[in-house]
Design a protein around this motif. Sequence first.
Motif, short mmCIF file in Angstrom:
data_model
loop_
_atom_site.label_atom_id
_atom_site.label_comp_id
_atom_site.label_asym_id
_atom_site.label_seq_id
_atom_site.Cartn_x
_atom_site.Cartn_y
_atom_site.Cartn_z
N ARG A 12 0.83 -1.20 0.00
CA ARG A 12 0.00 0.00 0.00
C ARG A 12 0.87 1.26 0.00
N HIS A 13 0.59 2.17 -0.87
CA HIS A 13 1.24 3.47 -1.02
C HIS A 13 2.61 3.40 -1.71
N ALA A 14 3.19 2.21 -1.90
CA ALA A 14 4.56 2.13 -2.42
C ALA A 14 4.67 2.71 -3.84
N ALA A 15 3.78 2.27 -4.74
CA ALA A 15 3.85 2.75 -6.12
C ALA A 15 3.62 4.26 -6.18
N LEU A 18 6.79 6.09 -5.01
CA LEU A 18 7.88 5.99 -5.98
C LEU A 18 7.62 6.90 -7.18
N VAL A 19 6.42 6.80 -7.76
CA VAL A 19 6.09 7.60 -8.94
C VAL A 19 6.07 9.09 -8.60
N GLY A 20 5.49 9.43 -7.45
CA GLY A 20 5.43 10.83 -7.05
C GLY A 20 6.82 11.41 -6.83
N ALA A 142 17.10 -0.91 -4.15
CA ALA A 142 17.61 -1.23 -5.48
C ALA A 142 16.69 -0.67 -6.56
N MET A 143 15.38 -0.79 -6.35
CA MET A 143 14.41 -0.26 -7.31
C MET A 143 14.54 1.26 -7.41
N ASP A 144 14.81 1.90 -6.30
CA ASP A 144 15.02 3.34 -6.26
C ASP A 144 16.24 3.72 -7.10
N ALA A 145 17.33 2.96 -6.95
CA ALA A 145 18.54 3.24 -7.72
C ALA A 145 18.30 3.05 -9.21
N VAL A 146 17.54 2.01 -9.57
CA VAL A 146 17.21 1.77 -10.97
C VAL A 146 16.33 2.89 -11.51
N ALA A 147 15.37 3.33 -10.70
CA ALA A 147 14.46 4.39 -11.13
C ALA A 147 15.22 5.68 -11.41
N LEU A 184 3.59 17.28 -4.44
CA LEU A 184 2.28 17.33 -3.79
C LEU A 184 1.72 15.93 -3.59
N SER A 185 1.87 15.07 -4.61
CA SER A 185 1.38 13.71 -4.50
C SER A 185 2.03 12.96 -3.35
N VAL A 186 3.30 13.23 -3.12
CA VAL A 186 4.02 12.55 -2.03
C VAL A 186 3.58 13.08 -0.67
N VAL A 187 3.57 14.39 -0.50
CA VAL A 187 3.38 14.95 0.85
C VAL A 187 1.95 14.84 1.35
N VAL A 188 0.97 14.64 0.45
CA VAL A 188 -0.41 14.46 0.93
C VAL A 188 -0.72 12.98 1.17
N SER A 189 0.23 12.09 0.89
CA SER A 189 0.00 10.67 1.13
C SER A 189 0.04 10.38 2.63
#
Length: 419
Positions: A12-15, A18-20, A142-147, A184-189
């Motif tokens: 929950r909230h991970a995607a 990451l995208v935000g 690792a996913m963060d580094a790839v992104a 904004l998408s991140v901080v309102v999560s």
Amino acid sequence: MTGAYLEVLRARHAARLLVGTLTGRLPNAVAALAIVLFVRAEGGSYSLAGGLAAVYGVANAVGQPVLGRLVDMYGQPRVQLPAAVASAVAMAGFALVGTGALPLAYAAVAAAGLFTPPLEGGLRALWSSVLHKEGQVHTAYAMDAVAQEVMFTVGPLLLTLCASLWSAQAALLVVNAIGVLGALSVVVSPPSRAWRSAPREAHWLGALRSPGLLALLASFLFIGMALGSIAVAAVSYADDHGGDVVYGWLMAGVGLGALLGGVVYGARQWGGEPARRLRLLVALLAVCYLPLTLMPGVVAMTLLAVLAGVFLAPCIACAFVLVDRHAPRGTVTEAFSWLVTTFTVGASVGTGLTGPVVEAGGTLWGFAVPSAAGAVSLLVLLATGRVLAAPARGAVVAASSENDPNRAVEPRFSSGDRA
């Protein structure tokens, strides 16, 4: 291989986080190119464009740890969103003022760099609250580094497409507006709003009072130098083998190698001590830079560029684990921001150093710099192995209801002592 990543993204909230975060970091990822395109469209010189981009980079390097400390003290929404808005407004001011009034132009890009929100550090501070297994957090790193590699590849393409369809000014405005929406998408999560850093000891050094973190930063200064030096040496090689297109292929090769290496690294769980694993990864990184000095034809050189990038993302992902372990209590965002700053400064130093090396000794010596920098990074890790080693097992974890990944009395990974 994809199972581990899907498990993380299904949380929950991970995607969304990451995208935000990736979207919010778009302005920073393309800032140098956006400034160059805009200045050239305004009729300015490359020297002016380079000077403005350098001012942005220096201000960004200063602002990241400062804002990271503020995030640890006051929470993410109260710092990240205002910073994102301030940075976007400053860059919009630069786009509207142009290069006609140079003092205003320099002040605007400096403000934009200084107020760039530390979304990278913020995301890494959130992972352990969203993912409840240590292995998942490692995979997320690792996913963060790839992104990052994806962002630094796709971002310039989006910017140049926008500039070609509309204008360089419009591209500058659009990417910064997108960045604000990402922040904004991140901080309102819910995870971002709920996150609170652990109580911190008042100390002017903040995260830098950790010997383990200082050792890691010293090592990654040289890894940044290696990456920055490749960019300059690749330009010199491309000048003799086909121009800008060849340069693009070489840098895309490095990015592709990092992406592939990061994907493979994050798809499995790694046992053993992360400090020891980082030494091995840095050694392999330095060795894989060496074949670039052979300077074969374009196709073979592109393949060697892919090889040169393979261990970059795994090194970064492993470093994230060590930052989490060694960040003093209540300084996790600041600590991750220092890693970003150190890497950026190292890349700038590598770029500045390799230019004179190429002029004095040729392209061959330019490609020798990355391997030498990687070797020095390894020596730093070997010399500081004792302070980077994991704390003894059985350390007492302080009871706390706070959602912070560094609750431990001793620096260590939040979810336990396993590597």
